[in-house]
Design an enzyme around this catalytic site. Structure first.
Site: not given
Length: 165
Positions: A60-61
């Site tokens: 996600c990051a």
């Protein structure tokens, strides 16, 4: 409902992504300052919706970093990174990473977004969070591209999405 996987294990969402050519469903999202914004408030700009389960995971990051670099430089385009994370966690991540070219938005107060776009995970350990997807919306609010990432631990196809703009 869509069936996706989490590390190879099947999980299901509450629905399917809206069809290309349809108008984007309306939904409220919460900004870092805790004010709400509607997708309709952003009409007139092209929108890249980078949707994911939680900013506190590596994939996600990575998607937030990638869109901060790649899509945020496009004309008349706003990149919206959407998760169920609290706005405080999203702001902390962006501050630590120096991310300034996109909007972090949360569904923590409003669950309509996940159900309207068919993205809320309904089974498995991530139930209640959003599945990983990319949705592009044109200036009029019409959906022009979607990608439901089949494996949560996999990054989306950035080049396919950005080429669609």
């Amino acid at each position: 409902m869509a069936t996706i996987t989490l590390k190879g294990n099947p999980i299901e969402t509450v629905g399917e992504l809206p069809a290309i050519g349809t108008m984007a469903p309306e939904a409220a999202l919460t900004q870092a300052d805790l004010n709400d914004i509607l997708l309709a408030d952003l009409k007139g700009s092209r929108l890249v919706l980078n949707v994911f389960p939680s900013i506190d995971t590596s994939v996600c990051a990575a998607s937030v970093r990638a869109f901060n670099q790649q899509a945020a430089q496009l004309d008349n385009t706003k990149v919206l990174c959407i998760s169920a994370d609290l706005p405080f966690a999203q702001a902390r991540f962006c501050g630590a990473e120096g991310i300034e070219n996109l909007m972090m938005l949360s569904t923590f107060r409003h669950d309509v977004f996940g159900s309207a776009f068919g993205l809320t995970i309904k089974t498995g350990p991530l139930a209640g969070l959003l599945s990983r997807a990319i949705i592009l919306i044109d200036e009029t609010g019409q959906i022009i591209y979607t990608e439901q990432v089949p494996e949560i631990a996999q990054e989306p196809n950035y080049s396919a999405a950005l080429t669609s703009l």
